[in-house]
Design a protein around this motif. Structure first.
Motif, short mmCIF file in Angstrom:
data_model
loop_
_atom_site.label_atom_id
_atom_site.label_comp_id
_atom_site.label_asym_id
_atom_site.label_seq_id
_atom_site.Cartn_x
_atom_site.Cartn_y
_atom_site.Cartn_z
N GLU A 113 -1.54 -0.33 -7.18
CA GLU A 113 -1.18 -1.63 -7.75
C GLU A 113 -0.81 -2.66 -6.69
OE1 GLU A 113 2.22 -3.63 -10.66
OE2 GLU A 113 2.43 -1.57 -9.95
N SER A 114 -0.06 -2.25 -5.69
CA SER A 114 0.49 -3.19 -4.72
C SER A 114 -0.58 -3.85 -3.86
CB SER A 114 1.50 -2.49 -3.82
OG SER A 114 0.88 -1.40 -3.14
N LEU A 222 5.11 -2.10 -10.11
CA LEU A 222 5.85 -2.44 -8.89
C LEU A 222 6.44 -3.84 -8.95
CD1 LEU A 222 3.83 -1.03 -5.86
CD2 LEU A 222 6.27 -0.74 -6.30
N LEU A 223 5.66 -4.79 -9.47
CA LEU A 223 6.17 -6.15 -9.53
C LEU A 223 7.40 -6.23 -10.45
CD1 LEU A 223 2.87 -8.27 -9.63
CD2 LEU A 223 4.37 -7.79 -7.69
N LEU A 242 6.05 -5.76 0.12
CA LEU A 242 6.37 -6.43 -1.13
C LEU A 242 7.82 -6.88 -1.17
CD1 LEU A 242 4.58 -4.36 -3.95
CD2 LEU A 242 3.96 -6.60 -3.04
#
Length: 300
Positions: A113-114, A222-223, A242
């Protein structure tokens, strides 16, 4: 003007230069040597020589030379239709070559995802701009998508596959740390992933910092975790790049036992697709972007 030589039939093909059709068409359309030369960006003598050579190859006069210019003979009128057909065929061949040079078709890429927003999307922009017939589908799931079964053509993973006819290349290393909010005291709550087999390492790292009775917020993106820490809800084990971009406070980049927190970024492709231009073009674009940013990915 030199006399036209009528060739033997067996030497006709060897004497014919297909590029001379351009000169014949230009003179037929412009009507003068100077006009044809200007159109072709060539010299007048070159145009004259090419026309004479073409007439010698065919063994018939194609133009009548007059004081005002060049007028096609009956034979020239007949050849004009043939020359225009050659011109159209060459245009079609050129377009077909351009179409073949373009990369087309669907490529399915499953990713961590990141990496989607900061790396994959920027990597694909120039590739998709010059290849409008290329389609890319980006898939994200916390579960491992099976490349061996062709569920995807490419995969960016942190876990090395143990079986299958696959090619695996390590592109970079992603560093992690324990992060808290930008300001204020350290929260006691832990922000973590839900239980999932594919997240085993991240869950173990979280448990290493998580007191038995500590409260928890579980988020499967993750966000979402980054935002939860930024708002002061809790602390979390996050990728350095991030957390740094969000302005979070690094508490430690080591586990309680002193071990660093690193994961490999692996590009996995099915060996059968190694010769596929569409798949390898996406693989190369994404790989180059990640390799360029590997220091940014690894360091706190």
């Amino acid at each position: 003007m030199s006399a036209i030589r009528f060739p033997k039939m067996e030497s006709f093909v060897s004497n014919l230069n297909w590029d001379d059709c351009r000169f014949f068409l230009a003179l037929a359309r412009e009507g003068t040597l100077s006009g044809a030369a200007r159109h072709l960006k060539a010299g007048v003598a070159t145009v004259s020589r090419r026309i004479e050579r073409m007439e010698n190859a065919f063994g018939v006069p194609l133009f009548l030379r007059t004081q005002t210019g060049y007028v096609m003979t009956d034979q020239g009128e007949t050849m004009l239709r043939r020359a225009e057909a050659v011109e159209l065929a060459m245009i079609d061949m050129r377009q077909e070559a351009l179409d073949h040079a373009q990369i087309r078709g669907m490529v399915r890429l499953t990713s961590i995802e990141s990496l989607v927003v900061p790396f994959i999307v920027p990597a694909l922009q120039p590739l998709l701009t010059v290849n409008p017939a290329l389609d890319v589908e980006i898939l994200f799931s916390t579960a491992t998508i099976n490349v061996h079964r062709h569920d995807a053509d490419l995969a960016l993973r942190m876990i090395r596959p143990e079986h299958g006819n696959l090619r695996v290349r390590q592109l970079a290393t992603m560093g992690f740390g324990l992060y808290g909010p930008p300001e204020g005291k350290r929260p006691s709550r832990m922000v973590a992933w839900p239980e999932a087999a594919s997240l085993g390492t991240l869950l173990k790292w979280t448990e290493a910092f998580n007191p038995p009775q500590a409260s928890r917020l579980t988020v499967n993106t993750l966000l979402g975790q980054v935002e939860a820490v930024r708002y002061g809800i809790g602390i979390s084990v996050l990728p350095h790049f991030l957390a740094r971009n969000a302005g979070l406070h690094l508490l430690t980049d080591r586990l309680p036992d002193g071990a660093p927190m690193y994961r490999p970024i692996l590009l996995v492709t099915h060996a059968d697709l190694a010769a596929s231009r569409r798949v390898m073009s996406v693989a190369d674009a994404v790989s180059d972007e990640i390799v360029r940013g590997r220091r940014h990915l690894a360091e706190p």
